[in-house]
Write an enzyme that holds these catalytic residues in place. Structure first.
Site, PDB file in Angstrom:
ATOM      1  N   ARG A 239       7.882   4.095  -6.983  1.00 34.30           N
ATOM      2  CA  ARG A 239       7.100   3.066  -7.745  1.00 34.30           C
ATOM      3  C   ARG A 239       8.493   2.113  -8.283  1.00 34.30           C
ATOM      4  O   ARG A 239       8.125   0.945  -8.573  1.00 34.30           O
ATOM      5  CB  ARG A 239       6.704   3.777  -9.154  1.00 34.30           C
ATOM      6  CG  ARG A 239       5.406   4.821  -8.602  1.00 34.30           C
ATOM      7  CD  ARG A 239       4.541   4.054  -7.972  1.00 34.30           C
ATOM      8  NE  ARG A 239       3.372   5.121  -7.840  1.00 34.30           N
ATOM      9  CZ  ARG A 239       2.121   4.838  -7.304  1.00 34.30           C
ATOM     10  NH1 ARG A 239       2.133   3.481  -6.665  1.00 34.30           N
ATOM     11  NH2 ARG A 239       1.252   5.388  -7.000  1.00 34.30           N
ATOM     12  N   THR A 350       2.637   2.216  -1.148  1.00 37.82           N
ATOM     13  CA  THR A 350       1.734   3.276  -1.108  1.00 37.82           C
ATOM     14  C   THR A 350       2.600   4.361  -1.420  1.00 37.82           C
ATOM     15  O   THR A 350       3.863   4.438  -1.066  1.00 37.82           O
ATOM     16  CB  THR A 350       0.825   3.303   0.171  1.00 37.82           C
ATOM     17  OG1 THR A 350       1.692   3.808   0.984  1.00 37.82           O
ATOM     18  CG2 THR A 350       0.355   1.985   0.531  1.00 37.82           C
ATOM     19  N   CYS A 351       1.850   5.715  -1.561  1.00 37.75           N
ATOM     20  CA  CYS A 351       2.547   6.946  -1.565  1.00 37.75           C
ATOM     21  C   CYS A 351       2.015   7.617  -0.445  1.00 37.75           C
ATOM     22  O   CYS A 351       2.193   9.051  -0.266  1.00 37.75           O
ATOM     23  CB  CYS A 351       2.340   7.751  -2.863  1.00 37.75           C
ATOM     24  SG  CYS A 351       3.025   6.781  -4.547  1.00 37.75           S
ATOM     25  N   SER A 352       1.432   7.076   0.578  1.00 35.70           N
ATOM     26  CA  SER A 352       0.944   7.721   1.750  1.00 35.70           C
ATOM     27  C   SER A 352       1.949   7.798   2.899  1.00 35.70           C
ATOM     28  O   SER A 352       2.994   7.104   2.857  1.00 35.70           O
ATOM     29  CB  SER A 352      -0.371   6.913   2.181  1.00 35.70           C
ATOM     30  OG  SER A 352      -0.761   7.496   3.432  1.00 35.70           O
ATOM     31  N   LEU A 387       8.667  10.968   1.553  1.00 32.73           N
ATOM     32  CA  LEU A 387       8.393  11.724   0.084  1.00 32.73           C
ATOM     33  C   LEU A 387       8.353  12.981   0.501  1.00 32.73           C
ATOM     34  O   LEU A 387       8.288  13.400   1.521  1.00 32.73           O
ATOM     35  CB  LEU A 387       6.905  11.331  -0.202  1.00 32.73           C
ATOM     36  CG  LEU A 387       6.881   9.631  -0.516  1.00 32.73           C
ATOM     37  CD1 LEU A 387       5.195   9.349  -0.920  1.00 32.73           C
ATOM     38  CD2 LEU A 387       7.551   9.517  -1.769  1.00 32.73           C
TER      39      LEU A 387
END
Length: 387
Positions: A239, A350-352, A387
């Site tokens: 973010r 994105t967090c994908s 991530l």
């Protein structure tokens, strides 16, 4: 034992007053020698309102299964909630319970059926405990944590070692004041926090206002005033990378439109980075007037002065749980953003971990972009964080 999904159905209204939501009351029954295992430590009980809020959160994030694999039918209506608390620990506990239930969803559903507690809940706890014991014997497991698939346990272990990221709210405090405050509490500044068990912190190499802490310090950090007073804010680094990318593209008087932010802290971070500019941040996605005062109060507490909330211009929601459905939705949103002729740049974050929602979406959008009145077409720069 019931084997028909139609025979077992959660009803929000029937069971709301009988006991805390069964699917969220995961027993913390780890053996003493296993207390250090991620996810295995015993948790104290919570107030009823925490369970109710957690149940409503779980209702929105639980995994939808295909009809032939459905074990339990969930009610469609949310539980009647108590007045929402503004206490951060209340919300944190609720989300922790909800996502813990998500992790154990398959196991919990099996135990609920095996316990045969419905429609009677008069000996609720005893039947659940007996079903859990049978499940542990079947899997030869020391605790409920060891019933989880090995892949999930490895993810838990990895997550427990990931560093914590927190950004400094420069609307309320300077970086030097943050460093001094931490040092007074026994924290030392280092170059890297990896594999360090001491009280240390480091400045992130990509985002100058982001600090990194070892994961084991979280319980200590949330108790200090820097976090309680919104001077330091925990948030995933992805973010922060997004708002810093926008900051790097801005001119002094450029305005910003933020949609589908996922967290209002992202809006606040964008505000702190543009506090010295004449930029205005327009925020879409406030779908309820009841939320408006809460958000304005939050932004006021955080010192944000250049935000403007826009209602009903952005609708949330997810498609089935199919990857390609989500990718198509994100592609359409990206294409829509690229149609604004006065926009100088578009940041897609994105967090994908799936390429279908990352590189593939950006590549497709660039290939089929409508130039319209734009002098120069968009070109893609891709940045991914593991991530």
């Amino acid at each position: 034992m019931r084997n028909s999904a139609s025979e077992l159905q959660f009803s929000s209204h029937e069971n709301a007053e009988r006991a805390p939501p069964a699917s969220l009351a995961a027993p913390g029954d780890a053996a003493p020698s296993e207390k250090s295992s991620p996810g295995a430590s015993e948790k104290p009980g919570y107030a009823d309102s925490v369970y109710v809020m957690a149940a409503n959160i779980f209702q929105g994030i639980r995994i939808e299964k295909s009809p032939e694999k459905v074990l339990i039918k969930y009610g469609s209506e949310p539980l009647l909630s108590f007045a929402e608390s503004e206490d951060e620990s209340f919300r944190r506990s609720s989300y922790e319970l909800a996502f813990s239930a998500l992790k154990y969803q398959d196991i919990l559903e099996t135990i609920l059926i095996d316990s045969y507690i419905f429609p009677s809940t008069t000996i609720f706890k005893t039947k659940l405990a007996a079903a859990l014991a049978r499940c542990r014997i079947k899997h030869d497991a020391l605790s409920i944590y060891h019933i989880l698939p090995e892949t999930v346990r490895k993810q838990e272990l990895r997550a427990s070692t990931l560093p914590l990221y927190a950004w400094m709210n420069t609307c309320k405090i300077s970086p030097e004041e943050v460093y001094n405050s931490l040092k007074k509490r026994g924290y030392n500044e280092v170059k890297s926090v990896l594999h360090i068990d001491d009280k240390v912190f480091a400045v992130d190499q990509h985002c100058y206002d982001v600090l990194i802490f070892p994961s084991h310090l979280k319980n200590d950090l949330i108790k200090i005033n820097l976090f309680k007073d919104y001077k330091l804010i925990f948030q995933d680094k992805s973010r922060s990378l997004a708002v810093h990318s926008v900051k790097a593209l801005l001119n002094m008087d450029d305005d910003i439109l933020m949609v589908n932010t996922g967290s209002w802290y992202t809006v606040a971070h964008m505000s702190t980075l543009t506090n010295d500019n004449t930029s205005k941040i327009f925020v879409c996605g406030v779908q309820s007037q009841a939320k408006d005062p809460d958000l304005r109060s939050l932004f006021k507490k955080m010192g944000c002065k250049n935000t403007d909330l826009l209602k009903d211009l952005s609708q949330g929601g997810t498609s089935e749980d199919k990857l390609h459905g989500l990718a198509q939705q994100q592609y359409e949103q990206l294409i829509h953003a690229m149609k604004f002729t006065k926009a100088q740049a578009v940041v897609y974050c994105t967090c994908s971990v799936y390429p279908e929602e990352n590189e593939a979406v950006v590549k497709k959008a660039l290939e089929f972009q409508d130039l319209g009145n734009k002098v120069q077409p968009y070109s893609g720069t891709h940045l991914r964080q593991s991530l």
